[in-house]
Scaffold this motif. Structure first.
Motif, mmCIF file in Angstrom:
data_model
loop_
_atom_site.group_PDB
_atom_site.id
_atom_site.type_symbol
_atom_site.label_atom_id
_atom_site.label_comp_id
_atom_site.label_asym_id
_atom_site.label_seq_id
_atom_site.Cartn_x
_atom_site.Cartn_y
_atom_site.Cartn_z
ATOM 1 N N VAL A 23 0.691 -1.668 -0.018
ATOM 2 C CA VAL A 23 -0.279 -0.127 -0.508
ATOM 3 C C VAL A 23 0.696 1.125 -0.401
ATOM 4 O O VAL A 23 1.772 1.725 0.897
ATOM 5 C CB VAL A 23 -1.107 0.129 1.060
ATOM 6 N N VAL A 24 0.843 2.540 -0.662
ATOM 7 C CA VAL A 24 1.527 3.206 -1.092
ATOM 8 C C VAL A 24 0.703 4.686 -1.551
ATOM 9 O O VAL A 24 -0.245 4.495 -1.068
ATOM 10 C CB VAL A 24 2.481 2.969 -2.387
ATOM 11 N N GLU A 25 1.058 5.696 -1.111
ATOM 12 C CA GLU A 25 0.274 7.269 -1.515
ATOM 13 C C GLU A 25 1.392 7.153 -2.647
ATOM 14 O O GLU A 25 2.027 7.696 -2.515
ATOM 15 C CB GLU A 25 0.250 8.037 0.046
ATOM 16 N N ALA A 26 0.443 7.650 -2.821
ATOM 17 C CA ALA A 26 0.841 8.319 -4.478
ATOM 18 C C ALA A 26 0.242 9.321 -4.752
ATOM 19 O O ALA A 26 -1.232 10.614 -4.296
ATOM 20 C CB ALA A 26 1.105 7.866 -6.084
ATOM 21 N N ALA A 27 0.886 10.309 -6.089
ATOM 22 C CA ALA A 27 0.359 12.425 -5.909
ATOM 23 C C ALA A 27 0.284 12.797 -7.080
ATOM 24 O O ALA A 27 1.286 11.369 -7.923
ATOM 25 C CB ALA A 27 1.350 13.131 -4.886
ATOM 26 N N THR A 35 -4.597 6.452 -1.741
ATOM 27 C CA THR A 35 -3.942 5.566 -1.269
ATOM 28 C C THR A 35 -4.036 4.693 -2.244
ATOM 29 O O THR A 35 -5.366 4.567 -3.089
ATOM 30 C CB THR A 35 -5.037 5.281 -0.771
ATOM 31 N N TYR A 36 -3.280 4.199 -2.855
ATOM 32 C CA TYR A 36 -3.092 2.671 -3.814
ATOM 33 C C TYR A 36 -2.384 1.049 -3.969
ATOM 34 O O TYR A 36 -1.780 1.226 -2.803
ATOM 35 C CB TYR A 36 -2.163 3.313 -5.402
ATOM 36 N N VAL A 37 -2.759 -0.250 -3.982
ATOM 37 C CA VAL A 37 -1.925 -0.729 -3.823
ATOM 38 C C VAL A 37 -0.990 -0.956 -5.736
ATOM 39 O O VAL A 37 -1.875 -1.017 -6.221
ATOM 40 C CB VAL A 37 -2.939 -2.193 -4.065
ATOM 41 N N MET A 38 -0.374 -1.213 -4.933
ATOM 42 C CA MET A 38 1.815 -1.367 -5.868
ATOM 43 C C MET A 38 1.262 -2.536 -6.451
ATOM 44 O O MET A 38 2.034 -3.451 -4.929
ATOM 45 C CB MET A 38 2.501 -0.358 -5.750
ATOM 46 N N LYS A 39 1.645 -3.003 -7.227
ATOM 47 C CA LYS A 39 2.062 -4.134 -7.952
ATOM 48 C C LYS A 39 3.854 -3.535 -8.347
ATOM 49 O O LYS A 39 3.373 -3.397 -9.229
ATOM 50 C CB LYS A 39 1.668 -4.653 -8.141
ATOM 51 N N ASN A 99 6.105 1.410 -12.000
ATOM 52 C CA ASN A 99 5.083 0.497 -11.631
ATOM 53 C C ASN A 99 3.466 -0.099 -11.323
ATOM 54 O O ASN A 99 2.702 1.430 -12.682
ATOM 55 C CB ASN A 99 5.573 0.102 -10.605
ATOM 56 N N LEU A 100 3.189 -0.564 -11.570
ATOM 57 C CA LEU A 100 1.191 -0.498 -11.347
ATOM 58 C C LEU A 100 0.159 -0.294 -10.162
ATOM 59 O O LEU A 100 0.801 -0.785 -8.661
ATOM 60 C CB LEU A 100 0.862 -1.687 -12.056
ATOM 61 N N GLY A 101 -0.336 0.840 -10.265
ATOM 62 C CA GLY A 101 -1.158 0.821 -8.815
ATOM 63 C C GLY A 101 -2.686 1.167 -8.991
ATOM 64 O O GLY A 101 -3.179 1.569 -10.497
#
Length: 263
Positions: A23-27, A35-39, A99-101
């Motif tokens: 789980v990451v925060e991205a802007a 908030t996203y699940v990053m692969k 990467n993919l979110g």
């Protein structure tokens, strides 16, 4: 192309997944956070897992199925320097760049077939879609479905389209039957015929071109047997388009005559 964001904080790993998504925060470039699940591209499964996630996820959305929004997330490996887990640190170091979110659905529950009911029409559409993409990862052991705000949402399609691991056999592999005897939605009486009638006509050259265009070039370059990323995109479309027309005839459900399904 998928919207590109920048990772600003690594929150926590999701250890349920074999590839250790996090789980990451991205802007975005306007400073709007999410908030996203990053692969990660540096995960052991490799970039083809991310390609499958994009194509199948965007195709699901194009067919009217519920799928969390997908984005590209640029990652600076320095973000992982403060992580105490050495495995997470190594993964982040190996995943610099895109990467993919997948949008994080706060409060979503993992689908439990004993706790939730699914309408036969919706069950049929999900099962037909899984047959189209040859999704082998939607069993009762690992449903890869969420219940969010009362609705069913699809996630995690990285194990789909196994033919793209050996393009020389893609045509033969894509023509094979789909064994749905272990599919998590089989007990709900999925109306596959109605799903095929509704969804198959939607799988057009135009939709597949739009879907495959969402995959970043960086994940398609240097594919053996192809000169350009667009050549790879066309190969995905050329495999999925004919499969959509007849795959409903080759879905193996409990009680299916195997001779009919494997013609």
């Amino acid at each position: 192309m998928l919207t590109e964001l920048t990772a600003v904080r690594y929150v926590t790993p999701l250890r349920e997944g074999g590839s250790l998504p996090g789980v990451v925060e991205a802007a975005d470039d306007q400073g709007a956070y999410g908030t996203y699940v990053m692969k990660f591209t540096g995960a052991g499964q490799g970039r083809k897992t991310l390609v499958a996630e994009v194509i199948c996820g965007e195709l699901a959305r194009g067919l009217g199925l519920r799928m969390p929004r997908l984005v590209q997330i640029a990652l600076d490996p320095v973000i992982g320097l403060g992580e105490p887990d050495e495995q997470v640190q190594e993964l982040l170091k190996a995943s610099g760049g895109l990467n993919l979110g997948m949008e994080f659905l706060s409060g979503a529950l993992g689908f439990d077939p004993l706790a939730f009911d699914v309408d036969p029409v919706e069950a049929g559409r999900v099962l037909w879609f899984d047959a189209l993409i040859n999704n082998v990862d939607r069993s009762w052991r690992n449903p890869n479905l969420l219940r969010w705000q009362g609705d069913l949402w699809l996630i995690d399609h990285g194990a789909s389209m196994i033919w793209h691991h050996n393009w020389r056999t893609a045509e033969t592999a894509a023509a094979k039957a789909y064994d749905a005897s272990d599919h998590v939605l089989t007990p709900f009486g999925p109306d596959v015929a109605a799903a095929a009638e509704r969804l198959a006509p939607l799988v057009t050259e135009e939709l597949l071109a739009e879907v495959t265009a969402q995959v970043p070039d960086a994940w398609l370059v240097d594919e053996p047997g192809f000169e350009t990323p667009d050549d790879v995109r066309r190969a995905y479309a050329a495999t999925l388009l004919p499969r959509a027309k007849t795959v409903h005839e080759r879905i193996i459900l409990p009680g299916t005559d195997l001779k009919d399904a494997t013609k």
